[in-house]
Design an enzyme around this catalytic site. Structure first.
Site, PDB file in Angstrom:
ATOM      1  N   ARG A   1       0.926 -12.367  -9.331  1.00 47.30           N
ATOM      2  CA  ARG A   1       2.040 -11.763  -8.231  1.00 47.30           C
ATOM      3  C   ARG A   1       2.704 -12.649  -6.700  1.00 47.30           C
ATOM      4  NH1 ARG A   1      -1.369  -6.864  -4.934  1.00 47.30           N
ATOM      5  NH2 ARG A   1      -1.268  -5.682  -7.491  1.00 47.30           N
TER       6      ARG A   1
ATOM      7  N   ILE B   1       2.941  -3.297  -6.906  1.00 50.59           N
ATOM      8  CA  ILE B   1       2.645  -3.587  -5.501  1.00 50.59           C
ATOM      9  C   ILE B   1       2.662  -4.568  -5.287  1.00 50.59           C
ATOM     10  CG2 ILE B   1       0.009  -3.267  -3.905  1.00 50.59           C
ATOM     11  CD1 ILE B   1      -1.112  -1.267  -6.321  1.00 50.59           C
TER      12      ILE B   1
ATOM     13  N   ASN C   1      10.778   2.475   1.670  1.00 49.05           N
ATOM     14  CA  ASN C   1       9.761   3.329   0.239  1.00 49.05           C
ATOM     15  C   ASN C   1      10.682   4.549   0.078  1.00 49.05           C
ATOM     16  OD1 ASN C   1       8.432   2.913  -2.825  1.00 49.05           O
ATOM     17  ND2 ASN C   1       6.426   3.435  -1.577  1.00 49.05           N
TER      18      ASN C   1
ATOM     19  N   HIS D   1       7.954   7.939  -1.258  1.00 50.74           N
ATOM     20  CA  HIS D   1       7.334   8.754  -2.257  1.00 50.74           C
ATOM     21  C   HIS D   1       7.372   9.939  -2.977  1.00 50.74           C
ATOM     22  CE1 HIS D   1       3.433   7.855  -3.323  1.00 50.74           C
ATOM     23  NE2 HIS D   1       3.068   9.566  -2.530  1.00 50.74           N
TER      24      HIS D   1
ATOM     25  N   SER E   1       8.463  11.407   0.984  1.00 49.51           N
ATOM     26  CA  SER E   1       9.073  10.631   2.361  1.00 49.51           C
ATOM     27  C   SER E   1       9.944   9.397   1.727  1.00 49.51           C
ATOM     28  CB  SER E   1       7.244  10.685   3.193  1.00 49.51           C
ATOM     29  OG  SER E   1       6.439  11.639   2.536  1.00 49.51           O
TER      30      SER E   1
ATOM     31  N   GLU F   1      -0.620  -1.219   3.572  1.00 55.16           N
ATOM     32  CA  GLU F   1      -1.715  -0.403   3.012  1.00 55.16           C
ATOM     33  C   GLU F   1       0.130   0.597   1.951  1.00 55.16           C
ATOM     34  OE1 GLU F   1      -3.632   4.157   4.722  1.00 55.16           O
ATOM     35  OE2 GLU F   1      -2.586   2.733   6.141  1.00 55.16           O
TER      36      GLU F   1
ATOM     37  N   ASP G   1       1.341   2.949   0.654  1.00 52.67           N
ATOM     38  CA  ASP G   1       1.939   3.991   1.004  1.00 52.67           C
ATOM     39  C   ASP G   1       1.285   4.833   1.492  1.00 52.67           C
ATOM     40  OD1 ASP G   1       3.480   4.421  -1.101  1.00 52.67           O
ATOM     41  OD2 ASP G   1       1.486   5.094  -2.261  1.00 52.67           O
TER      42      ASP G   1
HETATM   43  C1  GRF Z   1      10.992   8.918  -7.032  1.00 53.82           C
HETATM   44  O1  GRF Z   1       9.851  10.038  -7.591  1.00 53.82           O
HETATM   45  C2  GRF Z   1      10.358   7.959  -6.398  1.00 53.82           C
HETATM   46  O2  GRF Z   1       9.425   9.052  -4.929  1.00 53.82           O
HETATM   47  C3  GRF Z   1       9.131   7.479  -7.201  1.00 53.82           C
HETATM   48  O3  GRF Z   1       9.755   7.117  -8.321  1.00 53.82           O
HETATM   49  C4  GRF Z   1      10.648   7.680  -8.710  1.00 53.82           C
HETATM   50  C5  GRF Z   1      11.713   6.917  -8.881  1.00 53.82           C
HETATM   51  O4  GRF Z   1      12.835   7.763  -9.671  1.00 53.82           O
HETATM   52  N1  GRF Z   1       8.778   6.766  -5.981  1.00 53.82           N
HETATM   53  P1  GRF Z   1      13.954   7.064  -9.947  1.00 53.82           P
HETATM   54  O5  GRF Z   1      13.970   5.953 -10.804  1.00 53.82           O
HETATM   55  O6  GRF Z   1      14.788   6.647  -8.025  1.00 53.82           O
HETATM   56  O7  GRF Z   1      14.639   8.445 -10.133  1.00 53.82           O
END
Ligand code: GRF
Length: 219
Positions: free
Chosen positions: A68, A95, A110, A112, A139, A146, A148
């Site tokens: 990593r 990660i 990010n 989520h 979000s 940490e 998410d």
């Molecule tokens: C989305 O649902 C995002 O929330 C998650 O991964 C997905 C990515 O979708 N982290 P895309 O590749 O942007 O269509």
């Protein structure tokens, strides 16, 4: 703030959020510009989408790195070379090491697919349905060590429909994601949202709870 903020988007998959961010950034009045899209695999569908929008792409192939830390060092070097001052992870399926996160502290976002702090990790749509939640969403948050768990800037929120299936819910949440992620980039680029020592300022005051975009009609 007058200079246009250079943004890099990091993906692993289809890149629909990347495309939403890039399309807004291509508007003449946008306060930010996507300067590079980076994927951790050649097969990421978003690479072709980015290329068709005229955005430079690069691949840091995860399989070529022994661990990593060495992958993260290569990714960091690519980001530095891009000149980006904001990095948006968008469907990036790895990660990141604590050292990477620390190096990009306050410049790393990010998205989520849940109303954090609910449903960190995977299968968020099925989990929200199984729990009988009335609302669900996505979000945009700053990334911290940490998973998410960093401070949330904005949430897109919708009401779950009776009998809704995970796929349909996922599609509606995606539509919301495509609204809130570019919006957060704009708020940061215009200086309205700022990272300050581990918390978020909005118009100069601490953001006690996330900004909310309500949209039951999504998708
Ligand atoms: C989305 O649902 C995002 O929330 C998650 O991964 C997905 C990515 O979708 N982290 P895309 O590749 O942007 O269509």
């Amino acid at each position: 703030m007058s200079a246009v903020l250079p943004v890099a988007v990091v993906i692993s998959g289809r890149g629909s959020n990347m495309e939403a961010i890039a399309r807004i950034s291509l508007k003449p009045a946008s306060p930010f510009k996507v300067v590079r899209v980076i994927a951790d695999r050649e097969s990421a569908g978003g690479l072709a989408r980015a290329t068709s929008l005229g955005i430079p792409v690069s691949v840091v192939p995860v399989r070529q790195f022994a661990d990593r830390e060495s992958f993260d060092a290569a990714l960091a070097a690519e980001l530095d070379a891009s000149g980006a001052r904001l990095v948006a992870l968008a469907g990036f399926m790895r990660i990141l090491s604590p050292g990477f996160v620390q190096r990009f502290e306050g410049r790393l976002l990010n998205i989520h697919p849940s109303l954090l702090p609910k449903y960190k990790g995977l299968d968020t749509h099925a989990r929200a349905l199984a729990a009988g939640d009335s609302h669900h969403g996505a979000s945009v948050h700053y990334v911290t060590a940490e998973l998410d768990g960093g401070p949330v800037i904005m949430q897109g929120r919708l009401r779950i429909r009776a009998g809704e299936a995970p796929d349909g819910l996922s599609a509606r949440v995606h539509t919301l994601e495509h609204i809130i992620y570019p919006h957060v980039c704009t708020l940061i680029a215009t200086g309205r949202v700022e990272w300050r020592a581990g918390s978020v300022l909005f118009d100069g005051s601490p953001l006690d709870s996330p900004l909310i975009e309500e949209n039951d009609a999504a998708a």
